[in-house]
Design an enzyme around this catalytic site. Sequence first.
Site, PDB file in Angstrom:
ATOM      1  N   ASP A 223       0.866  -1.188   0.000  1.00  0.00           N
ATOM      2  CA  ASP A 223       0.000   0.000   0.000  1.00  0.00           C
ATOM      3  C   ASP A 223       0.900   1.235   0.000  1.00  0.00           C
ATOM      4  OD1 ASP A 223      -2.171   1.922   0.667  1.00  0.00           O
ATOM      5  OD2 ASP A 223      -3.341   0.110   0.974  1.00  0.00           O
ATOM      6  N   HIS A 246       2.223   2.146  -3.187  1.00  0.00           N
ATOM      7  CA  HIS A 246       1.251   3.065  -3.771  1.00  0.00           C
ATOM      8  C   HIS A 246       1.718   4.515  -3.688  1.00  0.00           C
ATOM      9  CE1 HIS A 246      -2.231  -0.083  -3.258  1.00  0.00           C
ATOM     10  NE2 HIS A 246      -1.217  -0.535  -3.943  1.00  0.00           N
TER      11      HIS A 246
END
Length: 401
Positions: A223, A246
């Site tokens: 993430d 991310h």
Amino acid sequence: MAMAKSVLSLLAHLHAAVLFLPADPAAGAAMYNVLRYGARPDGAADAAGAFLRAWADACRSTRPATVYVPPGRFLVSSATFTGPCHGHAAVTFAVAGTLVAPAGAGGRGLSGRWITFENMEGLVVSGGTFDGRGRALWACRARGGNCPTPASSLTIANSRDVVVAGVRSVDSELFHVVVLQCVGVTVRGVTVEAPADSPNTDGIHIHMSSHVSVYDARIGTGDDCISVGPGNSHLWIERVACGPGHGISIGSLGKQEGMAVEAVQNVTVKTTWFAGTTNGLRIKTWGGSKRGFVRGVTFADATMSGVDNPIIIDQRYCPSGSGCPGGSSSIRISDVRYVGIRGSSATPVAVNFDCSRSNPCSGIRLQDVALTYRSRPAAAKSYCRNVQGSTLGLVLPPSCL
Ligand SMILES: *[C@@H]1O[C@H](CO)[C@@H](O)[C@H](O)[C@H]1NC(C)=O
């Protein structure tokens, strides 16, 4: 002559710096070795009790104290190390070995945290590996089962004057390092390692805190490499390598409705490298009526290598693609600078400003930006929606501000 003089004054400075370097922090500190409290470095017997007893004695110490975790693997089911400590003396938690979480999903208590330090003033957490062993939990979530509450690996909560240095965090069930409701935290030389497909395994998450600095982090995870949640101000993030992951994100903001305003201000993100990440420098807010703002952000000196969205403001954030609040976001984004951003985008839209219709972005500035797509600058594009701003110097792809 002037130069010789400035060299001399530099040398004098260096000399002074050496003279005033603190001595080895362990020297003169009371040492509390967890082995003496019954911890076994076999990775099998739960050492949580021993760690907590060592902590209790260190915390009672009238002089600076160090809890020492020697080499070896120490199973810790879960542990919360609580202050304040005696006379507010600094406590160091120095790890040479590895803390390992229980192997199965859950089993880390119900709090959503594995290892926590809270209510501290003057804390150093240094070295060691924190192995969250998140695989069983991720697999459960992938099956869509009814899974135990996932736990963040290392949380620093309600504290001030904290240093987290040289820590390696591996395979957390949830976030790896969390700074929650703190003032004055330096996170230095931290490494995060988790697979690209591990869910919600943010590298460093900062929440409701101020004066937090992150230096020299190497983060590969499933993430955000770093996520800056609501209620943060005066953050400094410098020299971070991100990928997989991310990107570095401010937000997401505006998810829950409610009274409190969600604000983020004065954030600097400087000298970063992104390799194969889904985003580079991102600000994300959900749609809907939750009020708040993001202002005073500088993103300077970033290198992108095959990043899907190198520069992105997404005010219609909806990761699952459905069930999001919808409507235009009430989070107001202003005064955001991008300076010296270069490298390659993995998609045609290298610069994407998708701002709120009811609260357009303002004061967005691009300076010296050079992003390519398929090695051709002309192939990369910018997208603008509800945004006002300006450019300076060379900006590629051509700006739509
Ligand atoms: C912004 O934050 C930095 C720390 O990152 C701090 O040194 C500076 O004073 C802050 N600026 C303002 C205007 O508050």
